[in-house]
Design a protein around this motif. Structure first.
Motif, PDB file in Angstrom:
ATOM      1  N   LYS A   2       0.822  -1.385  -0.066  1.00  0.00           N
ATOM      2  CA  LYS A   2       0.000  -0.005  -0.128  1.00  0.00           C
ATOM      3  C   LYS A   2       0.895   1.336   0.016  1.00  0.00           C
ATOM      4  CE  LYS A   2      -3.910   2.517   1.961  1.00  0.00           C
ATOM      5  NZ  LYS A   2      -4.942   2.426   2.949  1.00  0.00           N
ATOM      6  N   ILE A   3       0.872   2.062  -0.921  1.00  0.00           N
ATOM      7  CA  ILE A   3       1.357   3.223  -1.280  1.00  0.00           C
ATOM      8  C   ILE A   3       0.499   4.440  -1.005  1.00  0.00           C
ATOM      9  CG2 ILE A   3       2.890   4.726  -2.748  1.00  0.00           C
ATOM     10  CD1 ILE A   3       3.469   1.866  -4.243  1.00  0.00           C
ATOM     11  N   VAL A   4       0.712   5.426  -0.204  1.00  0.00           N
ATOM     12  CA  VAL A   4       0.021   6.553   0.007  1.00  0.00           C
ATOM     13  C   VAL A   4       0.767   7.826  -0.383  1.00  0.00           C
ATOM     14  CG1 VAL A   4      -1.218   8.005   1.507  1.00  0.00           C
ATOM     15  CG2 VAL A   4      -1.601   5.481   1.780  1.00  0.00           C
ATOM     16  N   ILE A   5       0.371   8.535  -1.192  1.00  0.00           N
ATOM     17  CA  ILE A   5       0.877   9.784  -1.594  1.00  0.00           C
ATOM     18  C   ILE A   5      -0.228  10.899  -0.551  1.00  0.00           C
ATOM     19  CG2 ILE A   5       1.040  11.758  -3.084  1.00  0.00           C
ATOM     20  CD1 ILE A   5       1.167   9.556  -5.247  1.00  0.00           C
ATOM     21  N   ILE A   6       0.652  11.638   0.233  1.00  0.00           N
ATOM     22  CA  ILE A   6      -0.046  12.564   1.149  1.00  0.00           C
ATOM     23  C   ILE A   6      -0.724  13.751   0.149  1.00  0.00           C
ATOM     24  CG2 ILE A   6       0.376  14.149   3.105  1.00  0.00           C
ATOM     25  CD1 ILE A   6       2.470  12.433   4.198  1.00  0.00           C
ATOM     26  N   ASN A   7      -2.034  13.978   0.435  1.00  0.00           N
ATOM     27  CA  ASN A   7      -2.788  14.812  -0.125  1.00  0.00           C
ATOM     28  C   ASN A   7      -3.148  16.065   0.888  1.00  0.00           C
ATOM     29  OD1 ASN A   7      -4.346  16.158  -1.905  1.00  0.00           O
ATOM     30  ND2 ASN A   7      -5.957  14.896  -2.276  1.00  0.00           N
ATOM     31  N   TYR A   8      -2.358  17.040   0.558  1.00  0.00           N
ATOM     32  CA  TYR A   8      -2.618  18.245   1.531  1.00  0.00           C
ATOM     33  C   TYR A   8      -2.750  19.610   0.839  1.00  0.00           C
ATOM     34  CZ  TYR A   8       2.430  19.428   1.096  1.00  0.00           C
ATOM     35  OH  TYR A   8       3.603  19.801   0.642  1.00  0.00           O
ATOM     36  N   GLY A   9      -2.940  19.513  -0.608  1.00  0.00           N
ATOM     37  CA  GLY A   9      -3.334  20.692  -1.240  1.00  0.00           C
ATOM     38  C   GLY A   9      -1.919  21.321  -1.781  1.00  0.00           C
ATOM     39  N   ALA A  10      -0.545  20.764  -1.698  1.00  0.00           N
ATOM     40  CA  ALA A  10       0.668  21.388  -2.341  1.00  0.00           C
ATOM     41  C   ALA A  10       1.240  20.427  -3.041  1.00  0.00           C
ATOM     42  CB  ALA A  10       1.453  22.178  -1.172  1.00  0.00           C
ATOM     43  N   GLY A  11       0.927  19.558  -3.797  1.00  0.00           N
ATOM     44  CA  GLY A  11       1.429  18.478  -4.435  1.00  0.00           C
ATOM     45  C   GLY A  11       1.414  18.588  -6.108  1.00  0.00           C
ATOM     46  N   ASN A  12       2.315  18.053  -6.576  1.00  0.00           N
ATOM     47  CA  ASN A  12       2.406  17.631  -7.976  1.00  0.00           C
ATOM     48  C   ASN A  12       2.049  16.214  -8.125  1.00  0.00           C
ATOM     49  OD1 ASN A  12       4.796  17.139  -6.442  1.00  0.00           O
ATOM     50  ND2 ASN A  12       6.076  16.554  -8.104  1.00  0.00           N
ATOM     51  N   ILE A  13       1.004  16.012  -7.590  1.00  0.00           N
ATOM     52  CA  ILE A  13       0.425  14.545  -7.070  1.00  0.00           C
ATOM     53  C   ILE A  13       0.024  13.688  -8.375  1.00  0.00           C
ATOM     54  CG2 ILE A  13      -1.649  13.254  -6.234  1.00  0.00           C
ATOM     55  CD1 ILE A  13      -1.736  15.386  -4.077  1.00  0.00           C
ATOM     56  N   GLN A  14      -0.633  14.283  -9.322  1.00  0.00           N
ATOM     57  CA  GLN A  14      -0.743  13.328 -10.464  1.00  0.00           C
ATOM     58  C   GLN A  14       0.413  12.654 -11.231  1.00  0.00           C
ATOM     59  OE1 GLN A  14      -3.721  11.875 -11.071  1.00  0.00           O
ATOM     60  NE2 GLN A  14      -4.680  12.894  -9.543  1.00  0.00           N
ATOM     61  N   SER A  15       1.388  13.685 -11.355  1.00  0.00           N
ATOM     62  CA  SER A  15       2.640  13.144 -12.139  1.00  0.00           C
ATOM     63  C   SER A  15       3.318  11.989 -11.166  1.00  0.00           C
ATOM     64  CB  SER A  15       3.674  14.194 -12.238  1.00  0.00           C
ATOM     65  OG  SER A  15       3.909  15.019 -11.340  1.00  0.00           O
ATOM     66  N   ILE A  16       3.324  11.927  -9.884  1.00  0.00           N
ATOM     67  CA  ILE A  16       3.811  10.888  -9.219  1.00  0.00           C
ATOM     68  C   ILE A  16       3.005   9.718  -9.093  1.00  0.00           C
ATOM     69  CG2 ILE A  16       4.261  10.345  -6.702  1.00  0.00           C
ATOM     70  CD1 ILE A  16       4.675  13.437  -6.130  1.00  0.00           C
ATOM     71  N   LYS A  17       1.690  10.068  -9.275  1.00  0.00           N
ATOM     72  CA  LYS A  17       0.807   8.883  -9.399  1.00  0.00           C
ATOM     73  C   LYS A  17       1.177   7.960 -10.677  1.00  0.00           C
ATOM     74  CE  LYS A  17      -3.810   7.415  -8.075  1.00  0.00           C
ATOM     75  NZ  LYS A  17      -5.297   7.780  -8.291  1.00  0.00           N
ATOM     76  N   PHE A  18       1.232   8.609 -11.477  1.00  0.00           N
ATOM     77  CA  PHE A  18       1.489   8.089 -12.823  1.00  0.00           C
ATOM     78  C   PHE A  18       2.871   7.675 -13.047  1.00  0.00           C
ATOM     79  CE2 PHE A  18      -1.423  11.716 -14.849  1.00  0.00           C
ATOM     80  CZ  PHE A  18      -2.566  10.631 -14.837  1.00  0.00           C
ATOM     81  N   ALA A  19       3.956   7.903 -12.494  1.00  0.00           N
ATOM     82  CA  ALA A  19       5.122   7.420 -12.519  1.00  0.00           C
ATOM     83  C   ALA A  19       5.198   6.018 -11.810  1.00  0.00           C
ATOM     84  CB  ALA A  19       6.076   8.512 -11.796  1.00  0.00           C
ATOM     85  N   ILE A  20       4.489   6.006 -10.712  1.00  0.00           N
ATOM     86  CA  ILE A  20       4.319   5.083  -9.645  1.00  0.00           C
ATOM     87  C   ILE A  20       3.601   3.925 -10.596  1.00  0.00           C
ATOM     88  CG2 ILE A  20       3.207   3.905  -7.537  1.00  0.00           C
ATOM     89  CD1 ILE A  20       3.874   6.738  -6.181  1.00  0.00           C
ATOM     90  N   LYS A  21       2.373   4.249 -11.360  1.00  0.00           N
ATOM     91  CA  LYS A  21       1.732   3.175 -12.071  1.00  0.00           C
ATOM     92  C   LYS A  21       2.864   2.537 -13.392  1.00  0.00           C
ATOM     93  CE  LYS A  21      -2.517   2.149 -13.303  1.00  0.00           C
ATOM     94  NZ  LYS A  21      -3.350   1.093 -12.488  1.00  0.00           N
ATOM     95  N   ARG A  22       3.589   3.555 -13.904  1.00  0.00           N
ATOM     96  CA  ARG A  22       4.678   2.888 -14.652  1.00  0.00           C
ATOM     97  C   ARG A  22       5.349   2.044 -14.275  1.00  0.00           C
ATOM     98  NH1 ARG A  22       4.678   8.580 -16.329  1.00  0.00           N
ATOM     99  NH2 ARG A  22       6.853   8.927 -15.205  1.00  0.00           N
ATOM    100  N   LEU A  23       5.777   2.186 -12.889  1.00  0.00           N
ATOM    101  CA  LEU A  23       6.564   1.185 -12.291  1.00  0.00           C
ATOM    102  C   LEU A  23       5.751  -0.313 -11.810  1.00  0.00           C
ATOM    103  CD1 LEU A  23       8.574   3.617  -9.888  1.00  0.00           C
ATOM    104  CD2 LEU A  23       9.529   2.015 -11.768  1.00  0.00           C
ATOM    105  N   GLY A  24       4.470  -0.392 -12.050  1.00  0.00           N
ATOM    106  CA  GLY A  24       3.657  -1.604 -12.019  1.00  0.00           C
ATOM    107  C   GLY A  24       3.121  -1.456 -10.475  1.00  0.00           C
ATOM    108  N   TYR A  25       2.845  -0.227  -9.554  1.00  0.00           N
ATOM    109  CA  TYR A  25       2.166   0.077  -8.459  1.00  0.00           C
ATOM    110  C   TYR A  25       1.052   0.807  -8.837  1.00  0.00           C
ATOM    111  CZ  TYR A  25       6.607  -2.012  -6.896  1.00  0.00           C
ATOM    112  OH  TYR A  25       7.827  -2.782  -6.682  1.00  0.00           O
ATOM    113  N   ASP A  26       0.136   0.875  -7.624  1.00  0.00           N
ATOM    114  CA  ASP A  26      -1.048   1.676  -7.791  1.00  0.00           C
ATOM    115  C   ASP A  26      -0.517   2.504  -5.994  1.00  0.00           C
ATOM    116  OD1 ASP A  26      -2.697   1.410  -9.706  1.00  0.00           O
ATOM    117  OD2 ASP A  26      -3.257  -0.710  -8.964  1.00  0.00           O
ATOM    118  N   ALA A  27      -1.112   3.733  -6.199  1.00  0.00           N
ATOM    119  CA  ALA A  27      -0.832   4.710  -5.176  1.00  0.00           C
ATOM    120  C   ALA A  27      -2.260   5.228  -4.711  1.00  0.00           C
ATOM    121  CB  ALA A  27      -0.057   5.930  -5.282  1.00  0.00           C
TER     122      ALA A  27
END
Length: 194
Positions: A2-27
């Motif tokens: 289980k990978i959690v990206i902290i969502n607090y309103g100051a993130g480049n969240i989607q690009s990190i999520k996509f990068a993790i997806k490319r590695l074969g994981y879900d966040a």
């Protein structure tokens, strides 16, 4: 895992999520303290200005949660800076995980530093398979000086911390999610080897 990206309103969240997806994981994106505490790996992103980002952490109570986490935590860019003792940006008190104060580049260099730069003196499993002088992508006007917790350095007018580590906490000033194959490998090392 289980990978959690902290969502607090100051993130480049989607690009990190996509990068993790490319590695074969879900966040999962979350601001929920219990969900964050239950994660196997936590990513603490950040883009923007330190004092307003810190206010968002304070308002959500995450400033109390993040320093108590026991699993591997990776702070990215402003996320790493907020894990430091303080930042000159907005005269901000940080989370105090890394024992270093973030300061502004002097007027001898153009700020922000935007673009590709090299990393050197790599000292962590985070950099398994990464050669010295590989290029990573940065966008920042403030930096953490070299200190005992430095695990990679970069140079822009002076040498500074490109990455920090202490116990289960890691931070990169650069954006691994925007640093092509090298960044993807570093992100993969965090997920698999840390």
């Amino acid at each position: 895992m289980k990978i959690v990206i902290i969502n607090y309103g100051a993130g480049n969240i989607q690009s990190i999520k996509f990068a993790i997806k490319r590695l074969g994981y879900d966040a999962v994106l979350s601001s929920d303290a219990e969900e964050i505490k239950a994660a196997d790996k936590v990513i603490f992103p950040g883009v923007g200005e330190a004092s307003s980002a810190m206010k968002m952490l304070l308002n959500s109570g995450l400033d109390k949660i993040i320093p108590t986490l026991k699993q591997p935590v990776l702070g990215i860019c402003l996320g790493m800076q907020l894990m430091c003792h303080s930042s000159e940006e907005g005269n901000t008190e940080g989370l105090g995980i890394f024992d270093v104060d973030v300061v502004k580049f002097n007027n001898e260099v153009k700020v922000p530093q935007i673009g590709w730069n090299q990393i050197a003196n790599l000292k962590s499993d985070l950099f398994n398979g990464i050669a010295d002088k590989e290029h990573i992508y940065l966008v920042h006007s403030f930096y953490a000086p070299l200190c005992k917790e430095t695990i990679a350095e970069s140079e822009y007018g002076l040498k500074y911390s490109a990455a920090l580590a202490k116990d289960n906490f890691y931070g990169t000033q650069f954006h691994p999610e925007k640093s092509s194959d090298v960044g993807e490998k570093i992100l993969g090392n965090f997920l698999k080897n840390i």
